[in-house]
Each structure stands twice: as structure tokens, then as C-alpha cells.
Design an enzyme around this catalytic site. Structure first.
Site, PDB file in Angstrom:
ATOM      1  CB  THR A 137       8.550  -0.662   9.092  1.00  7.11           C
ATOM      2  OG1 THR A 137       7.143  -0.892   9.106  1.00  7.11           O
ATOM      3  CG2 THR A 137       8.938   0.237  10.254  1.00  7.11           C
ATOM      4  CG  HIS A 148      46.704  -8.380  17.350  1.00 10.64           C
ATOM      5  ND1 HIS A 148      46.106  -7.993  18.536  1.00 10.64           N
ATOM      6  CD2 HIS A 148      47.815  -7.612  17.199  1.00 10.64           C
ATOM      7  CE1 HIS A 148      46.836  -7.035  19.078  1.00 10.64           C
ATOM      8  NE2 HIS A 148      47.884  -6.781  18.297  1.00 10.64           N
ATOM      9  CB  ILE A 201      12.554   3.349  18.842  1.00  9.54           C
ATOM     10  CG1 ILE A 201      12.316   2.262  17.794  1.00  9.54           C
ATOM     11  CG2 ILE A 201      12.224   4.740  18.284  1.00  9.54           C
ATOM     12  CD1 ILE A 201      10.918   2.212  17.225  1.00  9.54           C
ATOM     13  N   GLY A 259       0.794  -1.222   0.000  1.00  7.25           N
ATOM     14  CA  GLY A 259       0.000   0.000   0.000  1.00  7.25           C
ATOM     15  C   GLY A 259       0.828   1.274   0.000  1.00  7.25           C
ATOM     16  NE  ARG A 260       5.734   1.345   4.294  1.00  7.33           N
ATOM     17  CZ  ARG A 260       5.752   2.028   5.426  1.00  7.33           C
ATOM     18  NH1 ARG A 260       5.904   3.317   5.413  1.00  7.33           N
ATOM     19  NH2 ARG A 260       5.613   1.405   6.573  1.00  7.33           N
ATOM     20  CD  GLU A 261       2.542   6.983  -3.139  1.00  5.46           C
ATOM     21  OE1 GLU A 261       3.024   7.382  -4.201  1.00  5.46           O
ATOM     22  OE2 GLU A 261       1.354   6.622  -2.994  1.00  5.46           O
ATOM     23  CD  GLU A 305      11.689   1.623  30.265  1.00  5.53           C
ATOM     24  OE1 GLU A 305      11.744   1.916  29.067  1.00  5.53           O
ATOM     25  OE2 GLU A 305      10.880   0.771  30.714  1.00  5.53           O
ATOM     26  CB  ILE A 308       5.654   2.913  24.720  1.00  3.97           C
ATOM     27  CG1 ILE A 308       4.393   3.117  23.882  1.00  3.97           C
ATOM     28  CG2 ILE A 308       6.014   4.172  25.487  1.00  3.97           C
ATOM     29  CD1 ILE A 308       3.121   3.111  24.709  1.00  3.97           C
ATOM     30  N   GLY A 309       6.936   0.873  21.998  1.00  2.00           N
ATOM     31  CA  GLY A 309       6.747  -0.435  21.371  1.00  2.00           C
ATOM     32  C   GLY A 309       5.947  -0.337  20.087  1.00  2.00           C
TER      33      GLY A 309
END
Ligand code: FAD
Ligand code: NAD
Length: 467
Positions: A43, A446, A185, A36-38, A204, A272-273
């Protein structure tokens, strides 16, 4: 195939959906993907992983100049200026290149992009932009969206209370940014805007940042972020917000109850999620019910309860991570094609792209103990790693968690400037059932940050050399 328009219809073109579509096409199936996005990429490519990493990288370069890291290495700059429009422009170019790359791959693999949102109309049937489409197999890969916080209304256009999408697109550096939620985030985008000049407070609810990560890592992360200038208000919840002009006033309460206080900000990030996208999908039409958390349940092969309907990515249970979605995309396509597609959900690395980076894979110490394991743990500080020391990146450590009886590695956790790259070694070792001894006796180049993994593994049963 005769009865259907496509062998496979994938709904959603995020890292789960586009990878499933490409793999299915590679396996010779006739494939369409509804988006549906352009632009393609979901995401992750449009408003998640990619734009956030562009801002993280740009803000690190700016901070290196402003905070004196470049000067320490003899790179003198008279006057450092931030051109935020240029930084945002570079971010937009990266997004355009990568989303365009998926469009190219769709064409290359002869995948039809059905432009519009898909809605089930019956078994094996959906409607996209008013047109009926049928497919023998339908993969739900609709991803997730921001979880809203009641009483704190997001308005990305106004730019005062924003979600991650708004925080990625700010056209000014806020003077005072309050981040609600000390998760991935909040810490990544909070770090971006702090480095660019904002005074940042993270509120938090829990008594530590980064739920789900190892306890030692969470404590150390809080110490490092405080040292960097992030103000952390832990065990605190936001109960409401008012906006007057360009200012927001938040009401805060101790998580355990008590007197409320207020906090002013000229920008508030709600992080918050995220919650699964199932609304508007017409699941009723096929009799598929999401679980109590709104997720679509699947079996080990990513089959839902409905014949011919599969689901992957953020919309199903498990961590909401792009690479988890991608691996599920490959597996579901292989299962649809009659092969054996498997994802080992016990070995999914997770990375927080702050500076230093924070990464982990497998069990935390807390989870391993709760599962009844007797443990042997090895730790090695980055301040004793020659490369980190030379680069002046002393913060953090590597922690290897092994079963005391078998020595098998159960989890690996680390904070280091390049932990996001280092964690791949631990994931590979665990995938092959490695013991800590296997890692300790593997020759590491190393000087590299990864030598800290070898030394932490040596610390499990013996002694590291450089400590
Ligand atoms: P999504 O990427 O959400 O894609 C789903 C797509 O489906 C969307 O494009 C949507 O428009 C489309 N869609 C939804 N419904 C329909 C419908 N009915 N019809 C047609 N199309 C539909 N993860 C990482 O691993 N690393 C990171 O660094 C990282 N950074 C992030 C930063 C931010 C700010 C955010 C918000 C997330 C980040 N994530 C990161 C998480 C990552 O973006 C998600 O885990 C990942 O995108 C999930 O992939 P997905 O394919 O399941 O869904
Ligand atoms: P999160 O789950 O990582 O963190 C949310 C935080 O908000 C938690 O610490 C929670 O305790 C806290 N919280 C919840 N309600 C609160 C309240 N009322 N007041 C104060 N704090 C509150 O969620 P997120 O940071 O929004 O990220 C969403 C998803 O996106 C995550 O699942 C993550 O996996 C994914 N993501 C991944 C990356 C990455 O892999 N680097 C980057 C960004 C996002």
C-alpha cells in the site's frame, strides 16, 4: 532446511513484508516473498505514503505560487497554471522508481518473488498462483484495505465516490469535494485538492478531527484548517449517498441524532479507516482465528498462536503506519533467526503531512492523566521561533508532556511546517528515557524549527527564553 522450500516465506511486500524479507536474507536465511500486486512495496509505495506525498509536495508548490508565498519573497510569476497530468506523471515516476528499488533490493539479497496471492493449505504450506510452496517460517504481512461505508458505494473508475486510491488518481480538480472522515487520509488528501482549487468540506463523526492525537493539537489543527478554507462539519455522520451522472448527493445527520440534511458534491472521498487483510488467506487451514477487529494477534516476538506462523504490520493490532510495520519486519526476521528483535510500541511517532505538519509520539495529555501520571507540561508557539517566523510559518506549537515527579518525557506533540522531521528528536529522547531537562540542556542549532522543542522543554520546569 531440507524439508522445506524456504526458511522464510513472507506473505505481502509492503513496508512490513519487504523489510522482513531483506533482513531475513541479510541474516543468511533462504527467503521468498509472495506478492499479488504487479509491483512490490505494498500500500505504502503503490497507493499510500509515496503517491500521497508526491501530490502533497506538488500541491504545496502550486499553492506557494497561487497564494502569494513566492511573491512575498520576491519571486514574481506572471501566470500560474496547473498541469494536473504532469503532476500525476511526476507522482507515477516516484512510485515506479521506489517500487523498482525494492525489486532491485530483492535481487541483490537473492529473495525470490513469488508472483500471486498466497493461501494457506496447511501448516508450513501455502499455494501461490496454483503452485504449492513450503517454508519453515511464514510471516503474514498482508496489510490492510479501505473500510467501506455502508450506503456509500466507492467506484474509483467513475471517479465520483472514491477511496484514497481513487483520490490519488483524479484526472480533474473537483469543484466541490466532500471528505468523509476527518482522520489522516481525509486531511492530507483534502489539503491536496483544496490547494489545487477544490472547495472542500470534511464531514467528521466525532466532535474533533484526528482521533488519538493530543486534545490541544486536535483543537489547534481544526483552527488552522478552517483558516486555510476547509469547511469542517464535526459531530456529523454520513448515512447515505446517491449518484446521478457526475454528481453525488450525500445524506448527513448530526452524530447524536436529529434532522437530516443533504450535501452535493462532484467528488466524495470515503476515508473512515482501514481494516486488516485476512480474507482469502486460508487461515482456516491452519486453525488461526482473527480477533473481533479482524486482526491477527501475536505475542511480543510477533509469533501467532500457530507454530511457525508470524505476523506484522497493519494486519496486527496497533497503529497502521509504515514505519511501525518496517520495525516489526526487522524484529520478526531477527526473532526467526534466533536473535532478539524488539519493537518499543510506546515510542512510535505519527505524522500528518499537511502544511503545517502535525506530529506526536508517546502519550497524549489525556492518556497520561488517565494512566495516573501527575504532569508538568511545557508549550512553545512556533510564532516565537526565529526560523518559523523568518520563513513566515507562524502556525502551531510544540508541547512536551513530562511526569511531574521524575521529569521523564511521556509525550511530545507538535504542529509546525517540519514537525514530521522534528518529531524524530523527541522519539530518540524518549527511547533513551530523557527528562525534559535533558532536552532543555541539549544544544540545538540556530536558527532551526527544532529550537522550539528545546524551548518547550525549558517551559516544563522553568521559563523559555523567547517567550
Ligand atoms: P501493506 O503496505 O498494505 O502491504 C501488504 C501487501 O500484501 C500488499 O501489497 C498486498 O497486495 C499484499 N497481499 C495481501 N494479501 C496477500 C496474499 N494473500 N498474498 C500475497 N500478497 C498479499 N503510513 C505512514 O507511516 N506514513 C504515511 O505517510 C502514510 N500515508 C498513507 C497514505 C495513504 C493514502 C494510505 C492508504 C496509507 C498510508 N500510510 C502511511 C499507511 C501505510 O501505507 C501502511 O501502514 C503500511 O503500508 C502497512 O504496511 P504493511 O506491510 O503492513 O502492509
Ligand atoms: P483514520 O482512522 O485516521 O480516520 C478516520 C476518521 O473517520 C475518524 O476521525 C473517524 O471518526 C471518522 N469516521 C468514521 N466513520 C465515519 C462516518 N460514518 N462519518 C464521518 N466520519 C467517520 O482513518 P483514515 O484517515 O482512513 O486512515 C487510515 C489509516 O491509514 C490510518 O490508520 C492511518 O494511520 C494510515 N495513514 C497514515 C498516514 C500518515 O502516517 N501520514 C497517512 C494516511 C493514512
Amino acid at each position: 532446511m531440507a524439508d522445506y522450500d524456504y526458511d522464510v516465506l513472507v506473505i505481502g511486500s509492503g513496508p512490513g513484508g519487504y523489510v522482513a524479507a531483506i533482513r531475513a536474507a541479510q541474516l543468511g536465511l533462504i527467503v521468498a516473498c509472495a506478492e499479488g500486486r504487479e509491483t512490490l512495496g505494498g500500500t505504502c509505495l503503490n497507493v499510500g505514503c509515496i503517491p500521497s506525498k508526491a501530490l502533497l509536495h506538488g500541491s504545496e508548490l502550486y499553492a506557494d505560487a497561487v497564494e502569494g508565498t513566492l511573491a512575498k519573497f520576491g519571486v514574481k510569476i506572471d501566470k500560474v497554471e496547473l498541469d494536473l497530468a504532469v503532476l500525476q506523471g511526476e507522482k507515477a515516476i516516484a512510485v515506479k522508481e521506489l517500487t523498482g528499488g525494492i525489486e532491485f533490493l530483492f535481487k541483490k539479497n537473492k529473495i525470490t518473488w513469488l508472483k500471486g496471492y498466497a493461501r494457506f493449505t496447511g501448516p508450513h504450506a501455502v499455494e501461490v498462483a496454483g503452485k504449492p510452496v513450503t517454508a519453515k517460517n511464514i510471516v503474514i504481512a498482508t496489510g490492510s484495505s479501505v473500510t467501506p461505508l455502508p450506503g456509500v458505494a466507492v467506484d474509483n473508475d467513475a471517479g465520483v465516490i472514491v477511496d484514497s486510491t481513487g483520490a490519488l488518481a483524479l484526472d480533474r480538480v473537483p469543484e466541490r469535494l466532500v471528505v468523509i472522515g476527518g482522520g489522516v487520509i481525509g486531511l492530507e488528501l483534502g489539503s491536496v485538492w483544496r490547494r489545487l482549487g477544490a472547495k472542500v468540506t470534511v464531514v467528521e463523526f466525532l466532535d474533533q478531527l484526528l482521533p488519538g492525537m493530543d486534545g490541544d493539537i486536535r483543537k489547534e489543527a481544526a483552527k488552522i484548517f478552517r483558516k486555510q478554507g476547509l469547511e469542517l462539519k464535526l459531530s456529523t455522520k454520513v448515512t447515505g449517498a446517491t449518484v446521478a451522472g457526475a454528481k453525488a448527493t450525500l445524506t448527513l445527520e448530526p452524530a447524536a441524532g436529529g434532522a437530516a440534511e443533504t450535501l452535493e458534491a462532484d467528488c466524495v472521498l470515503v476515508s473512515i479507516g482501514r481494516r486488516p487483510n485476512t480474507e482469502g488467506l486460508g487461515l482456516d487451514a491452519i486453525g488461526l482465528k482473527p480477533n473481533a477487529r479482524g486482526q491477527i494477534e501475536t505475542d511480543h516476538d510477533f509469533r501467532t498462536a500457530i507454530d511457525g506462523v508470524w505476523a506484522i504490520g497493519d494486519v496486527i493490532p496497533g497503529p497502521m503506519l509504515a514505519h511501525k510495520a518496517e520495525d516489526e519486519g526487522i524484529a520478526v526476521a531477527e526473532n526467526i533467526a534466533g536473535l532478539t528483535g524488539i519493537v518499543n510500541h510506546d515510542v512510535i511517532p505519527s505524522v500528518v503531512y499537511t502544511m503545517p505538519e502535525i506530529a506526536g509520539v508517546g502519550l497524549t495529555e489525556e492518556a497520561a492523566k488517565a494512566a495516573g501520571h501527575e504532569l508538568k507540561i511545557g508549550k512553545f508557539p512556533m510564532s516565537a521561533n526565529s526560523r518559523a517566523k523568518t520563513n513566515r510559518e507562524p502556525d502551531g506549537f510544540v508541547k512536551i508532556i513530562a511526569d511531574a515527579k521524575t521529569d521523564r518525557v511521556l509525550g511530545a506533540w507538535m504542529i509546525a511546517s517540519v514537525a514530521g522531521t522534528m518529531i524524530a528528536e523527541a522519539a530518540l529522547a524518549m527511547e533513551f528515557g530523557a527528562t525534559s531537562e535533558d532536552i532543555a540542556y541539549t544544544c540545538h542549532a540556530h536558527p532551526t524549527h527544532s529550537e522550539a522543542i528545546k524551548e518547550a522543554a525549558m517551559a516544563v520546569t522553568g521559563k523559555p527564553i523567547h517567550m
